[in-house]
Design a protein around this motif. Structure first.
Motif, PDB file in Angstrom:
ATOM      1  N   TYR A 191       0.842  -1.199   0.000  1.00 41.14           N
ATOM      2  CA  TYR A 191       0.000   0.000   0.000  1.00 41.14           C
ATOM      3  C   TYR A 191       0.872   1.241   0.000  1.00 41.14           C
ATOM      4  O   TYR A 191       2.064   1.179   0.287  1.00 41.14           O
ATOM      5  N   TYR A 192       0.253   2.360  -0.333  1.00 45.63           N
ATOM      6  CA  TYR A 192       0.941   3.643  -0.246  1.00 45.63           C
ATOM      7  C   TYR A 192       0.066   4.600   0.539  1.00 45.63           C
ATOM      8  O   TYR A 192      -1.117   4.347   0.767  1.00 45.63           O
ATOM      9  N   LEU A 193       0.682   5.701   0.962  1.00 47.25           N
ATOM     10  CA  LEU A 193      -0.040   6.723   1.712  1.00 47.25           C
ATOM     11  C   LEU A 193      -0.282   7.925   0.816  1.00 47.25           C
ATOM     12  O   LEU A 193       0.646   8.420   0.174  1.00 47.25           O
ATOM     13  N   LYS A 194      -1.531   8.379   0.785  1.00 46.26           N
ATOM     14  CA  LYS A 194      -1.858   9.607   0.071  1.00 46.26           C
ATOM     15  C   LYS A 194      -1.382  10.787   0.909  1.00 46.26           C
ATOM     16  O   LYS A 194      -1.009  10.635   2.071  1.00 46.26           O
TER      17      LYS A 194
ATOM     18  N   VAL B 123      -3.827   3.452   0.667  1.00 48.48           N
ATOM     19  CA  VAL B 123      -4.427   2.906  -0.544  1.00 48.48           C
ATOM     20  C   VAL B 123      -3.733   1.585  -0.855  1.00 48.48           C
ATOM     21  O   VAL B 123      -2.525   1.547  -1.095  1.00 48.48           O
ATOM     22  N   THR B 124      -4.498   0.507  -0.820  1.00 48.47           N
ATOM     23  CA  THR B 124      -3.946  -0.816  -1.076  1.00 48.47           C
ATOM     24  C   THR B 124      -3.689  -0.983  -2.566  1.00 48.47           C
ATOM     25  O   THR B 124      -4.590  -0.805  -3.389  1.00 48.47           O
ATOM     26  N   GLN B 125      -2.460  -1.347  -2.891  1.00 43.34           N
ATOM     27  CA  GLN B 125      -2.081  -1.577  -4.274  1.00 43.34           C
ATOM     28  C   GLN B 125      -2.329  -3.029  -4.659  1.00 43.34           C
ATOM     29  O   GLN B 125      -2.800  -3.319  -5.754  1.00 43.34           O
TER      30      GLN B 125
ATOM     31  N   ALA C 100     -11.800  -1.811  -0.212  1.00 44.43           N
ATOM     32  CA  ALA C 100     -12.347  -0.665  -0.951  1.00 44.43           C
ATOM     33  C   ALA C 100     -11.235   0.115  -1.645  1.00 44.43           C
ATOM     34  O   ALA C 100     -11.362   0.478  -2.824  1.00 44.43           O
ATOM     35  N   SER C 101     -10.138   0.360  -0.941  1.00 44.17           N
ATOM     36  CA  SER C 101      -9.053   1.129  -1.561  1.00 44.17           C
ATOM     37  C   SER C 101      -8.394   0.342  -2.690  1.00 44.17           C
ATOM     38  O   SER C 101      -8.009   0.913  -3.699  1.00 44.17           O
TER      39      SER C 101
END
Length: 187
Positions: free
Chosen positions: A57-60, A66-68, A170-171
């Motif tokens: 995941y990354y952070l906005k 947000v899960t990649q 969801a992400s």
């Protein structure tokens, strides 16, 4: 699926090749919610998931995760661009469950790739398979309805809804939790 089965499903390794390759993997037991790689770190290891579940995941900018990608049993887990290029990762890599992983260091992978043509062939075939899955996910996000994306995810990860918080799902699907709840309710 264990790591031996995965390797031989792609390439007919000789017994000696397989034993040497497997000797470079180290068994690691990891607890739930352990961060294996942080954004900005160079990913030093490629992990095979024998048991458990992981995600990248990354952070906005607002700090929202947000899960990649999800990594289930029987697949390799890594921040691939960071691992293969030895560059800083854009992603976090974490376990979502207690996990049994088999880890190989970047320098050991390079050694095996230089030593065995069959290992190069394995990595090429595995890369093509992963690239195809990434393209399918991108196409799903770009061209499919929320419902179709959910159905695709369930095909790819059948029991994910029972194992992962809805926010992560969801992400991953590029939708709100409310939209995901509506889809699941109408299922």
């Amino acid at each position: 699926m264990n790591i031996t089965d995965l390797l031989v499903n792609y390439v007919a390794f000789s017994h000696d090749e397989l034993n040497d390759i497997l000797s470079h993997f180290k068994k690691v037991e990891v607890k739930k919610n352990q961060i294996l790689v942080k954004e900005g770190q160079v990913c030093q290891n490629l992990y095979f998931v024998e048991k458990g579940l992981g995600r990248s995941y990354y952070l906005k900018e607002d700090g929202k995760e947000v899960t990649q990608w999800f990594f289930g049993q029987g697949v390799f887990m890594s921040s691939a661009d960071s691992f293969f290029n030895q560059s800083p990762s854009y992603y976090y890599l974490e376990t979502l469950e207690d996990a049994i992983l088999y880890s190989i260091a970047h320098q050991d992978m390079d050694l095996l790739l230089a030593k065995y043509h069959n290992m190069e062939k394995f990595m090429r075939l595995l890369s093509i398979d992963m690239l195809s899955k990434i393209v399918l996910k991108l196409n799903a996000i770009q061209f499919q309805t929320a419902r179709e994306r959910y159905d695709y995810m369930i095909t790819e990860f059948p029991d994910i809804s029972n194992r992962v918080p809805l926010g992560h799902i969801a992400s991953y699907l590029g939708m709100t939790q409310e939209t995901l709840s509506r889809i699941r309710k109408n299922n």
